[in-house]
Every structure is written in structure tokens, then in C-alpha cells.
Design a protein around this motif. Sequence first.
Motif, PDB file in Angstrom:
ATOM      1  N   GLY A 290      -4.921  -4.709   4.937  1.00 16.42           N
ATOM      2  CA  GLY A 290      -6.257  -4.136   5.009  1.00 16.42           C
ATOM      3  C   GLY A 290      -6.679  -3.886   6.450  1.00 16.42           C
ATOM      4  O   GLY A 290      -7.297  -2.865   6.761  1.00 16.42           O
ATOM      5  N   ALA A 291      -6.315  -4.815   7.330  1.00 17.20           N
ATOM      6  CA  ALA A 291      -6.690  -4.675   8.735  1.00 17.20           C
ATOM      7  C   ALA A 291      -5.980  -3.483   9.369  1.00 17.20           C
ATOM      8  O   ALA A 291      -6.571  -2.752  10.179  1.00 17.20           O
ATOM      9  N   LEU A 292      -4.726  -3.271   8.995  1.00 15.87           N
ATOM     10  CA  LEU A 292      -3.996  -2.119   9.537  1.00 15.87           C
ATOM     11  C   LEU A 292      -4.677  -0.823   9.112  1.00 15.87           C
ATOM     12  O   LEU A 292      -4.885   0.097   9.915  1.00 15.87           O
ATOM     13  N   ALA A 293      -5.043  -0.750   7.812  1.00 13.08           N
ATOM     14  CA  ALA A 293      -5.712   0.458   7.310  1.00 13.08           C
ATOM     15  C   ALA A 293      -7.036   0.666   8.037  1.00 13.08           C
ATOM     16  O   ALA A 293      -7.383   1.788   8.431  1.00 13.08           O
TER      17      ALA A 293
ATOM     18  N   PRO B 145       6.651  -3.769   4.004  1.00 11.67           N
ATOM     19  CA  PRO B 145       6.679  -2.680   4.993  1.00 11.67           C
ATOM     20  C   PRO B 145       6.127  -1.364   4.448  1.00 11.67           C
ATOM     21  O   PRO B 145       5.446  -0.623   5.161  1.00 11.67           O
ATOM     22  N   VAL B 146       6.410  -1.099   3.169  1.00 11.27           N
ATOM     23  CA  VAL B 146       5.887   0.141   2.579  1.00 11.27           C
ATOM     24  C   VAL B 146       4.370   0.116   2.581  1.00 11.27           C
ATOM     25  O   VAL B 146       3.708   1.098   2.947  1.00 11.27           O
ATOM     26  N   ALA B 147       3.809  -1.045   2.198  1.00 13.26           N
ATOM     27  CA  ALA B 147       2.352  -1.153   2.196  1.00 13.26           C
ATOM     28  C   ALA B 147       1.809  -0.929   3.600  1.00 13.26           C
ATOM     29  O   ALA B 147       0.826  -0.209   3.796  1.00 13.26           O
ATOM     30  N   ALA B 148       2.478  -1.506   4.603  1.00 13.71           N
ATOM     31  CA  ALA B 148       2.003  -1.361   5.985  1.00 13.71           C
ATOM     32  C   ALA B 148       1.985   0.110   6.394  1.00 13.71           C
ATOM     33  O   ALA B 148       0.973   0.630   6.862  1.00 13.71           O
ATOM     34  N   GLY B 149       3.112   0.801   6.189  1.00 14.63           N
ATOM     35  CA  GLY B 149       3.189   2.212   6.560  1.00 14.63           C
ATOM     36  C   GLY B 149       2.206   3.059   5.776  1.00 14.63           C
ATOM     37  O   GLY B 149       1.486   3.895   6.333  1.00 14.63           O
ATOM     38  N   PHE B 150       2.177   2.811   4.478  1.00 15.59           N
ATOM     39  CA  PHE B 150       1.305   3.597   3.599  1.00 15.59           C
ATOM     40  C   PHE B 150      -0.162   3.406   3.970  1.00 15.59           C
ATOM     41  O   PHE B 150      -0.917   4.368   4.104  1.00 15.59           O
TER      42      PHE B 150
ATOM     43  N   LEU C 213     -11.735   0.538   0.517  1.00 12.79           N
ATOM     44  CA  LEU C 213     -11.825  -0.504  -0.511  1.00 12.79           C
ATOM     45  C   LEU C 213     -10.887  -0.187  -1.674  1.00 12.79           C
ATOM     46  O   LEU C 213     -10.159  -1.038  -2.171  1.00 12.79           O
ATOM     47  N   LEU C 214     -10.906   1.080  -2.064  1.00  7.03           N
ATOM     48  CA  LEU C 214     -10.119   1.530  -3.213  1.00  7.03           C
ATOM     49  C   LEU C 214      -8.625   1.314  -2.968  1.00  7.03           C
ATOM     50  O   LEU C 214      -7.922   0.731  -3.794  1.00  7.03           O
ATOM     51  N   PHE C 215      -8.146   1.787  -1.831  1.00 10.33           N
ATOM     52  CA  PHE C 215      -6.708   1.700  -1.581  1.00 10.33           C
ATOM     53  C   PHE C 215      -6.271   0.262  -1.331  1.00 10.33           C
ATOM     54  O   PHE C 215      -5.253  -0.177  -1.840  1.00 10.33           O
ATOM     55  N   VAL C 216      -7.059  -0.468  -0.543  1.00  4.76           N
ATOM     56  CA  VAL C 216      -6.611  -1.812  -0.147  1.00  4.76           C
ATOM     57  C   VAL C 216      -6.767  -2.824  -1.282  1.00  4.76           C
ATOM     58  O   VAL C 216      -5.910  -3.681  -1.478  1.00  4.76           O
ATOM     59  N   PHE C 217      -7.858  -2.710  -2.049  1.00  7.62           N
ATOM     60  CA  PHE C 217      -8.102  -3.745  -3.059  1.00  7.62           C
ATOM     61  C   PHE C 217      -7.726  -3.315  -4.469  1.00  7.62           C
ATOM     62  O   PHE C 217      -7.156  -4.078  -5.228  1.00  7.62           O
ATOM     63  N   VAL C 218      -8.065  -2.069  -4.833  1.00  6.57           N
ATOM     64  CA  VAL C 218      -7.748  -1.616  -6.186  1.00  6.57           C
ATOM     65  C   VAL C 218      -6.281  -1.182  -6.259  1.00  6.57           C
ATOM     66  O   VAL C 218      -5.614  -1.403  -7.269  1.00  6.57           O
TER      67      VAL C 218
END
Lengths: 163, 467
Positions: free
Chosen positions: B359-362, B398-403, B449-454
Motif C-alpha cells: 500500500g505504501a508503494l502505491a 514482487p508482482v504486487a509491488a510492481g503492479f 483503497l480499491l486496489f490495495v484493499f479490495v
Amino acid sequence: MSDVFILVVEDEPEVRDAIARDLEPFTAVFRIEVAEDAADAREAMAELRSGGNEVAIVLADHLLPGEHGTDFLIALHQDPDTQAIRKVLITGQAGHEDTIRAINEANLNHYITKPWDAERLQSVVSDELTEWVIENAESVLPYVSVLDGPRLMDTLRNRPWKH
Amino acid sequence: MATKPKPLQVGGLIAAVIALVVPMLIEIPDLSESGERILGVFLMAVVLWVTEAIPLFATAALIIFLEIVLISDQAIWGLPAGDPTTGYAAFFATLAHPVLMLFLGGFFLAEGANKYSLDRTMAKVLLRPFGSKPASIALGIMLITAVFSMFMSNTATTATMLAVVLPVIATLEPSDRFRAGLVLSVPIAANVGGIGTPVGTPPNAIAVGSLADAGIDISFAKWMGLAVPLMLILLVAAWQVIVRLFPTNQDQLEVAIEGDFDRSPSAWVLYAVFALTVGLWLTEPFHGITSSVVGFIPVVVLLGTGVFGSRDLQAMPWHVLWLVAGGIALGIGVTSSGLDQWIIAQVSWERLAAGVLAGALALTALLMSTVISNSAAANLLIPIGLTLALSPAVDVDPVAAGFFIAVGASLAMALPVSTPPNAIAYSAGTISTRDLAIVGAIVGVIGWLLFVFVGPVLWDLVGLELA
């Protein structure tokens, strides 16, 4: 910051003011400069250009004291520095010959007869300025709100770097 | 084109030189010589991409050059024995990285769509079912804009759709708030839509390319699976925000789009290759042909059939590809110099929960991209994000980080300068900075919020594995 100018060349003060008044909608982005004859116009242009400003369009009357408007526009067209300027003849008294010369030798962009209709004048000037912006401006964005927005968007679609 | 440099540019250049040289001159504990050199390059890149002292793509080229002369096997000042070196060709190769070929395929399709006005005629056809109610027209405009910007650049999409929208708003009363709403809907939808595919916007390509270099391949369909459902939810939310904040008292609106499908043979070639390419991109899990290879199909077909000539080839936005290459090269430099290990060692990452870091990266990407170029922000953050995610010490995919970094960059739209679509829409003069700030911030926060939590919950539900 340099400005882009509309130059009106007309010897009768009332007519000159009337044209300038009708061009009011463009002053949000452009500035208007007036001159009473060709010599005066040249001087004004030299001064503007030395200040880093540009002239986008010249609206000239034909029957001016001294050099005729048509000859002034032809001279503008022959000078590479001023060739890109859009040229409009706004006149009641240009003869057949002069008109033909203006079209052939000055690459006249538009001919408006006096008395003119304000709305018509605005639409002609808007079209011509839009054309000038597409050809000459580094970015079209500053002009979208006053000129032909959809056309400028089309330009951007084809040349996205002009934003 | 030598214009007079602005003070920010001069300051930026001076700061860039300092940022480059200082890490090389001082002794940094536990960091190898090549690591120090890349740290200098990285800090210089930060300064140059933030100040834009030189064009973004010029910084990218400079990074590739500096990496070659500083840490490759062609390094001018030799590295101590034992320091890792990388073959110089690896840095040049970023300019033709497979993900750039994928992007190039996208450019060809977009240029073709533009050349034969496929975008405009599609907009005309697709908008028809939305009727004439202002709110549903806004939804139609937003959906079409989003779908276009999944395949075309966000900038070109915005210009195309604003050319449709501007005549419509001219028919409304100057006091009608819906004028601003409709103009706003275009850049918002273009920014959001760019999230949808790997070719939607450069940050996505940087993420996909850097992940590929780390040995993690994300297919076109996989990216869409992760992105599109959430993107559509965000789009509908954005639409609701816009129609609520910018109501109209009109019941009917008329949208007139000129043009008809081009039926020339060249246009048919384009339609066919368009359908084939997109079809193959979407069905990669079934046939296994990598999306970058598929991306080269339109290049070969359109050039081979003469639909595109040398002028069209020259007109491609190559500088965008170079900018992406710069980001990928920076990533290679960080990994190959050992700088990545040093970064990980600096903080005790275990204290951070995995979700918090993603979440922090996003969020960091979102905030950075609000003021600097989305691509530049992604170029700087993705090497760091992937470094952390690839370390065993940190429990983030890593995918989550890049995405998330790529998505965060696309969610930045609160200022006119945040993205080119915003700047273009702002130029129309119907929206204020305040309108943009309010809607852009709301959509950005909802999206985050949507991408990181949902997102993770949704992916879990449908059984979509990240890696």
C-alpha cells in the motif's frame, strides 16, 4: 513572456476601433495592435518582433494612405520572416485586379467585404488563428479555449507532442 | 532548439552533478564501488526526472550511457576485483527490451486507428446505445475513453474524446456545471483506463519489463485480470462522483460524431491486424505466444503491406520507449551492482507488514506522480519496490509491488500538471483547478483503497494467483 498579436491596419479611426472591438473575444489569449497605414504597421511589427513577440494575423484595409493594403500583404508574403502570418483583406474598395493580385501574390487567406458582420469576422479570425496555431505554435493547449477547440484536439491526436 | 535555460533547469543540472558525484567520492559502508556508482546514477536520475532539467527521455539515455561507462565491462574507470560487472550490451539491449516491442505494437495499432479514424467511428458506434440522457452519455464517454486508453496512449485518447465532447458542451448554457463535468470525465477516464493493460500506459510497461528481468512473466491476460475488474469499478465510482458534483438541468443531450468506417483495403488490413493482435493478447494462456512477440505482428504486417510507410514509422513516439528503457536499465543497474542488497540492509523491513508495504508503494507512486511524470515516478520506484519485494526478508509479492506502483502512478490526477490528459482537458477552459483537484483526489483515493484493499480479496476469490 512573449505575446502573440493580431495586427489591424486601417486608416479610419472609427473603423479601426470597431474592428478591434469585434476582436475582443480573442484578447484572452492574443493581443491586438493597430496601425494606420503600411509604414506604421511595419514599424509596429518590427518593434513587436524585437521584443520577442509574434504576429499571427494581419487584417488590412486595401485603400490606405500611401502603400495599398494589398501591396503591404504581398510584401509580407515575400519576406520569409513574415510569410507564416495569416493575411486577411478587409475592404470595400479593392478592385478586381487588386483582389486577384492579393490572392495570387500575397497568398491571401481571406477576403472580407465592408461592412462586415461581427460574428462572421470572429469566425474567420478564429479559423485563421487556429490554422496559424496548428502550423506555428509549439503547444496548441493555450489556444483551445478561445479558438476552434475540436480542431486543435484533432491536431493533438495526430501530433501528441504539441501538448 | 537551444532555448534559454530556466533557473530550475540550471539548479537541476548542478544538483544532478552533485548527486552523481558525491556517492562516488565518499566511502559508503558496506556498499561496493559499483554500488556507489549506481547510487550516484540513481540519485542523479531522481534530480533530473523531478526537475526536468533535461527532457525525460534524455535522462533515460544518459542513465544507459553512465551505466555502461561506470559499471559494465566497458567501464572507463576500472572496478575493484570482485565487484560485479555486467556486459555492456545488456544496458544497450534495454532499448529493444521485449516489453518495448509489446508497447511498439500498441503504438502501431493506435497510429493505425488514428490514421483510419477507427477511434472516432468506434466512438460513434459505441456511444449510440447510451441514448441521450446527460448522465448516461457521461458514462458512455467514460467507458469508451477508458477502453480506448487501454490500447492507445492516454494523451491521444483524451484528444480524440475531447474533440467529441467540446461541441457537445458548446450547446449547454455557460452556467451549466455539467459542462465541467463532461470535460473532466475524459481525462479521468483516460488516466483510469490506462491501468487496464500492459500497453495502457508506460508505468505498466516498466513494471512488466522489470518483472520479466527478474524472471517473472506477466501475461497480457493476467495483467488485465488483475486490473480490469477493479478499473471498471473505479470508473463507475468516478462517474458517480462526476454526475453528482456536476449536475445539469437538461434532460437531453445530442452528440454528433462525424465519419463512417473507412472501407479502403488498407483500412481492412488494419482492422484485421487489430482484431488479430488484441485477440492473441487476450488468449495468451491458451496458445502461449508471449505478448511482446504478438506485439510485433502489427509492426510486421502494417509495414509489410505498405499500410504504414517510413513516415509513419518515424512518427512513432520513440521517446516514450526510450524513457521506459531508462527505467528498466536503472533496475538492471540497481540489481547488478549490488545496490539492492545494500538498500534492503538499511532498514529492518520485518517490522513492516506485507500489506502495509504494498500500500505504501502505491501511495508513494501516487503522490510522486501527482507532481512529476508518471513514467519517471515508476522508473524510480519500481527498481526499489522490486528490490524489496524480491528480498527474502520482506514478505511482499514482487508482482504486487510492481503492479501497485504502476497503478499508483496512474491514479495521480489531482493537478493539471499531473498527467498530459489533465493538462489537455484543463486547456479547454471549462474546468477549474479546484474541480480537477476535488475529483482527481477523490478518484485517486478511492482507486488506492480499491486496489490495495479490495484487490487482494477479489483476486483471492476468483483464484487469481499473483505470481
